[in-house]
Enzyme design. Structure first.
Site, PDB file in Angstrom:
ATOM      1  N   TRP A 115      -5.180  10.186 -47.556  1.00  0.00           N
ATOM      2  CA  TRP A 115      -6.256  10.134 -48.555  1.00  0.00           C
ATOM      3  C   TRP A 115      -7.517   9.454 -48.040  1.00  0.00           C
ATOM      4  O   TRP A 115      -8.630   9.878 -48.362  1.00  0.00           O
ATOM      5  CB  TRP A 115      -5.744   9.464 -49.830  1.00  0.00           C
ATOM      6  CG  TRP A 115      -4.737  10.343 -50.510  1.00  0.00           C
ATOM      7  CD1 TRP A 115      -3.399  10.131 -50.632  1.00  0.00           C
ATOM      8  CD2 TRP A 115      -4.995  11.621 -51.112  1.00  0.00           C
ATOM      9  NE1 TRP A 115      -2.804  11.187 -51.275  1.00  0.00           N
ATOM     10  CE2 TRP A 115      -3.749  12.116 -51.586  1.00  0.00           C
ATOM     11  CE3 TRP A 115      -6.141  12.382 -51.310  1.00  0.00           C
ATOM     12  CZ2 TRP A 115      -3.629  13.348 -52.234  1.00  0.00           C
ATOM     13  CZ3 TRP A 115      -6.027  13.612 -51.956  1.00  0.00           C
ATOM     14  CH2 TRP A 115      -4.788  14.086 -52.412  1.00  0.00           C
ATOM     15  N   ASP A 186     -10.022   2.490 -52.857  1.00  0.00           N
ATOM     16  CA  ASP A 186      -9.229   3.448 -53.613  1.00  0.00           C
ATOM     17  C   ASP A 186      -7.878   2.796 -53.891  1.00  0.00           C
ATOM     18  O   ASP A 186      -7.063   2.609 -52.989  1.00  0.00           O
ATOM     19  CB  ASP A 186      -9.064   4.741 -52.794  1.00  0.00           C
ATOM     20  CG  ASP A 186      -8.169   5.769 -53.470  1.00  0.00           C
ATOM     21  OD1 ASP A 186      -7.643   5.488 -54.559  1.00  0.00           O
ATOM     22  OD2 ASP A 186      -8.002   6.866 -52.891  1.00  0.00           O
ATOM     23  N   LYS A 210      -0.618   7.741 -62.145  1.00  0.00           N
ATOM     24  CA  LYS A 210       0.433   7.063 -61.396  1.00  0.00           C
ATOM     25  C   LYS A 210       0.908   5.806 -62.134  1.00  0.00           C
ATOM     26  O   LYS A 210       2.090   5.668 -62.408  1.00  0.00           O
ATOM     27  CB  LYS A 210      -0.062   6.711 -59.997  1.00  0.00           C
ATOM     28  CG  LYS A 210      -0.508   7.952 -59.209  1.00  0.00           C
ATOM     29  CD  LYS A 210      -1.056   7.607 -57.855  1.00  0.00           C
ATOM     30  CE  LYS A 210      -1.682   8.801 -57.163  1.00  0.00           C
ATOM     31  NZ  LYS A 210      -0.752   9.901 -56.889  1.00  0.00           N
TER      32      LYS A 210
END
Length: 381
Positions: A115, A186, A210
């Site tokens: 990511w 992030d 999540k």
């Protein structure tokens, strides 16, 4: 925390979902949402049917912001934004808004997995990006900080606190970053799983699906002064933090139902003891899995350096005579499904098996998995 031992009113049993996201939510939160589904707070309607301009939804979004400010002790100098487009949209929005904050017009990106690699690649479309560590084909650790090549006075430093796919996690901010450099993080997959000081960051963002809700919502916590410094007039409206901040996250219709679910999850998080409680649960759950892996005599193998092992995403392989055994991994997955444990297949980029232990997963459910792992090893060694 309540275990998932629950039937859905028919003959099937609710599964234990170890997926990397969307992830399972606490049963008590789902039951609360179910109770209010057809008639929220006497409105005679579902939240998703209500106007985002209504007083009812206005209270929901204001309470949701208040809850997360209380959990993280967020000062008034930060804005809390409820946006769409997921974390991926922030890969574009962040460089468009902040790449030219400093004369260097360069941002430092620490790439430690799938990511952060995607984020850096997207940022390169908008200007100068410095990769502080060399590119690699495998992500199993993080190079020593004294080997990093940092820009002098960069516009910002970017990193991913937890790599969902590769299973690499930072316990804290890298110590080598100068205090005057804005830090962008992030936190999509480990947000609300451990305490952190929000004032050390310029921007923190996290997708909801999540640890705090349903897909379709991304939370952005951002220093107001940085937003005000932005002079870029060419940013698309939907990616312009200044627009969203000025309009209280409602320049356009926000993701009303995911915000409502986040409201429930933030309230639930507070009831579990906040970040302290979540941190304890995260440590307990991950320890159960890693102990099972480390005590398997090489049957299960996690290749991440122990210092950087993720507590929320644990990938591993099954080996036979030191060689990855994909047939045995497939059997593991099929037998796990029969045992009502789902979404354990590893990401296509790395293969194998992946256990995701977000806040909606209980230690008791995690123990069921580790018991299954030990039994599987006994039967197939």
């Amino acid at each position: 925390m309540t275990s998932n031992g629950h039937t859905n009113g028919h003959t099937s049993v609710r599964k234990i979902n170890f997926g990397a996201g969307p992830a399972q939510l606490p049963l008590e939160v789902l039951e609360n949402i179910h109770t209010e589904f057809l008639d929220y707070n006497g409105t005679g309607a579902n939240v998703m049917e209500l106007s985002h301009r209504s007083t009812t939804f206005d209270k929901i979004i204001l309470d949701t912001e208040r809850y997360i400010r209380e959990i993280l002790t967020i000062p008034d100098s930060y804005a809390v934004l409820f946006l769409q487009g997921g974390a991926t949209a922030q890969f574009s929005a962040i460089p468009m808004n902040f790449l030219n904050l400093k004369p260097s017009a360069t941002a430092d990106y620490l790439v430690t997995g799938y990511w952060s690699e995607k984020a850096a690649k997207e940022a390169e479309k908008f200007g100068n990006i410095n990769l502080v560590v060399p590119k690699t084909s495998k992500y199993q650790s993080v190079p020593a900080e004294d080997t990093w090549k940092l820009t002098k006075d960069p516009s910002y430093f970017y990193y991913c606190a937890n790599e969902t796919i590769h299973g690499i996690e930072f316990e804290d901010i890298p110590s080598i970053i100068p205090k005057d450099v804005p830090i962008v993080c992030d936190m999509s997959s480990n947000f609300l799983t451990r305490p952190f000081d929000i004032t050390k960051f310029a921007i923190v963002f996290a997708s909801a699906q999540k640890n705090f809700g349903a897909s379709g919502l991304v939370l952005v916590i951002i220093r107001k002064d940085l937003v005000e410094q932005n002079t870029n007039k060419s940013i698309p409206i939907i990616l312009d933090y200044k627009i969203h901040m000025a309009n209280g996250s409602m320049y356009n219709t926000p993701p009303t139902f995911p915000i409502y679910v986040a409201n429930k999850m933030f309230d639930w998080t507070k009831q579990q003891g906040g970040l302290k409680g979540m941190n304890q649960h995260s440590e307990k759950k991950s320890s159960l899995v890693y102990e099972t892996i480390d005590e398997s005599n090489g049957f299960y193998v996690n290749s991440i350096e122990k210092k950087y092992r993720s507590r929320v995403n644990i990938p591993f392989r099954i080996l036979t005579n030191g060689v990855e055994n994909e047939k045995l991994e497939s059997l593991f997955l099929s037998e796990a499904i029969k045992a009502n444990m789902i979404e354990l297949k590893g990401h296509r980029a790395v293969g194998g098996i992946r256990v995701s232990l977000y806040n909606g997963m209980t230690p008791e459910e995690t123990k069921k998995l580790t018991n299954f792992m030990r039994t599987f090893q006994t039967n197939h060694s």
